[in-house]
Design a protein around this motif. Structure first.
Motif, PDB file in Angstrom:
ATOM      1  N   PHE A  76       9.590  33.135  -1.707  1.00 15.53           N
ATOM      2  CA  PHE A  76       9.119  31.880  -1.122  1.00 15.53           C
ATOM      3  C   PHE A  76       7.801  31.520  -1.800  1.00 15.53           C
ATOM      4  CE2 PHE A  76       7.637  35.494   1.309  1.00 15.53           C
ATOM      5  CZ  PHE A  76       6.292  35.259   1.520  1.00 15.53           C
ATOM      6  N   GLY A  77       7.522  30.246  -1.871  1.00 14.47           N
ATOM      7  CA  GLY A  77       6.262  29.789  -2.440  1.00 14.47           C
ATOM      8  C   GLY A  77       5.176  29.794  -1.380  1.00 14.47           C
ATOM      9  N   ALA A  78       3.923  29.973  -1.807  1.00 11.99           N
ATOM     10  CA  ALA A  78       2.848  30.025  -0.823  1.00 11.99           C
ATOM     11  C   ALA A  78       1.498  29.867  -1.494  1.00 11.99           C
ATOM     12  CB  ALA A  78       2.889  31.347  -0.048  1.00 11.99           C
ATOM     13  N   VAL A  79       0.511  29.527  -0.674  1.00 11.60           N
ATOM     14  CA  VAL A  79      -0.881  29.456  -1.120  1.00 11.60           C
ATOM     15  C   VAL A  79      -1.748  30.227  -0.138  1.00 11.60           C
ATOM     16  CG1 VAL A  79      -1.164  27.211   0.060  1.00 11.60           C
ATOM     17  CG2 VAL A  79      -2.830  27.945  -1.668  1.00 11.60           C
ATOM     18  N   LEU A  80      -2.635  31.046  -0.669  1.00  7.53           N
ATOM     19  CA  LEU A  80      -3.668  31.691   0.129  1.00  7.53           C
ATOM     20  C   LEU A  80      -4.799  30.684   0.245  1.00  7.53           C
ATOM     21  CD1 LEU A  80      -3.554  35.163  -1.631  1.00  7.53           C
ATOM     22  CD2 LEU A  80      -2.912  34.737   0.753  1.00  7.53           C
ATOM     23  N   HIS A  81      -4.887  30.029   1.391  1.00  8.36           N
ATOM     24  CA  HIS A  81      -5.818  28.916   1.525  1.00  8.36           C
ATOM     25  C   HIS A  81      -7.219  29.413   1.856  1.00  8.36           C
ATOM     26  CE1 HIS A  81      -7.675  27.216   5.214  1.00  8.36           C
ATOM     27  NE2 HIS A  81      -6.913  28.078   5.861  1.00  8.36           N
ATOM     28  N   CYS A  82      -8.219  28.613   1.477  1.00 16.25           N
ATOM     29  CA  CYS A  82      -9.633  28.890   1.792  1.00 16.25           C
ATOM     30  C   CYS A  82      -9.970  30.346   1.487  1.00 16.25           C
ATOM     31  CB  CYS A  82      -9.916  28.560   3.248  1.00 16.25           C
ATOM     32  SG  CYS A  82     -11.661  28.584   3.714  1.00 16.25           S
ATOM     33  N   LEU A  88       4.488  27.895   1.877  1.00 12.81           N
ATOM     34  CA  LEU A  88       3.818  28.355   3.087  1.00 12.81           C
ATOM     35  C   LEU A  88       2.316  28.308   2.869  1.00 12.81           C
ATOM     36  CD1 LEU A  88       4.019  29.760   5.898  1.00 12.81           C
ATOM     37  CD2 LEU A  88       3.987  31.935   4.659  1.00 12.81           C
ATOM     38  N   VAL A  89       1.594  27.719   3.805  1.00 10.93           N
ATOM     39  CA  VAL A  89       0.132  27.689   3.769  1.00 10.93           C
ATOM     40  C   VAL A  89      -0.366  28.874   4.587  1.00 10.93           C
ATOM     41  CG1 VAL A  89      -1.936  26.371   4.311  1.00 10.93           C
ATOM     42  CG2 VAL A  89       0.133  25.186   3.534  1.00 10.93           C
ATOM     43  N   ILE A  90      -1.033  29.805   3.920  1.00 11.43           N
ATOM     44  CA  ILE A  90      -1.386  31.084   4.537  1.00 11.43           C
ATOM     45  C   ILE A  90      -2.861  31.141   4.886  1.00 11.43           C
ATOM     46  CG2 ILE A  90      -1.530  33.581   4.168  1.00 11.43           C
ATOM     47  CD1 ILE A  90       0.856  33.308   2.259  1.00 11.43           C
TER      48      ILE A  90
END
Length: 266
Positions: free
Chosen positions: A149-155, A125-127
């Motif tokens: 679930f996998g995810a990235v805290l973007h920017c 998930l792109v967060i």
């Protein structure tokens, strides 16, 4: 090779001169880019971009700004669309309490739907998180308790607590051109605390061009400047940060790794 893990190649500032943008990225050593969805309704645009260019992957999702425009897309629809071989993530979705372009309760509901789709598909998930640290921490903690679930805290531009909780929950943290800004010392301090195996770089192009291009239209080639600053922050070489962030990218975005392996074998 560097990877721009988050850009918006469908936005007119980039799409109208895409051949030049891609050529500049290649010249700068940017081997892959992920063009991020902001509207599920624009799925065909993202799909077409990725099918036309081997260097481009894409995602499917609704940006929190647009949650009120797409409030009722079920997780099943996201799952269905995500089967495309070059669709490598769900999102971007999340909470933006800075602009509040969609009601907060709608943002939260849509965000949880995207989490469900991420969990079901196994895609990361792109967060998007802005000025919403407390609610973001609460939702991520609750939802991770219901199933990982996998995810990235973007920017990343949030507080240290969100970064800490994100890492504890297994998330990755991606840094944009904000990292290079003179007044972003607190972001650089946070970047230094993130484990190296959770670091990613991005542009968020066409926004947030890094120094020395600040104020101009951002593009994937410029991720090299952010990567250099990140290398300085974590005290490794530019080539090492390229290796670290690329390995991290393919670990999180494993579908992209699979696609590249298939392409290399064909």
């Amino acid at each position: 090779m560097l990877i721009d893990s988050h850009c918006h190649l469908d936005f007119p500032e980039l799409q109208t001169r895409l051949p030049q943008v891609l050529a500049a990225a290649s010249a700068a050593g940017i081997g892959r880019m992920v063009s991020i969805s902001t509207h599920v309704s624009r799925f065909e645009t993202y799909r077409s971009l990725a099918e036309a260019h081997e260097s481009i992957f894409f995602t499917v999702g609704t940006h929190p700004h647009n949650a009120a425009l797409e409030p009722d897309i079920p997780a099943g629809r996201l799952v269905e669309l995500s089967v495309h071989p070059r669709c490598v993530a769900i999102g971007e979705s999340g909470l933006d309490y800075h602009y509040d372009k969609s009601p907060r309760d709608v943002q939260q509901r849509v965000f949880r739907t995207h989490i469900a789709a991420s969990r079901e598909t196994g895609l990361p998930l792109v967060i998007h998180a802005r000025n919403a640290d407390d609610d973001m921490i609460q939702i991520l903690t609750e939802e991770m308790g219901r199933g990982r679930f996998g995810a990235v805290l973007h920017c990343f531009s949030s507080g240290e607590k969100l970064a800490e909780v994100g890492v504890e929950l297994g998330l990755y943290v991606s840094f944009s051109g904000i990292l290079t800004f003179k007044n972003s010392e607190h972001i650089r301090r946070i970047a230094a605390l993130v484990p190296q195996d959770r670091l990613l770089v991005e542009t968020d192009a066409p926004y947030l061009a890094p120094v020395p291009h600040r104020g101009k239209t951002n593009e994937p080639a410029y991720v090299a400047h952010t990567a250099q600053t990140l290398a300085d922050v974590v005290r490794v070489s530019a080539s090492e940060i390229a290796r670290i962030t690329s390995e991290n990218f393919y670990r999180l975005f494993s579908k992209a790794a699979d696609a590249d392996r298939l392409a290399a074998a064909s």
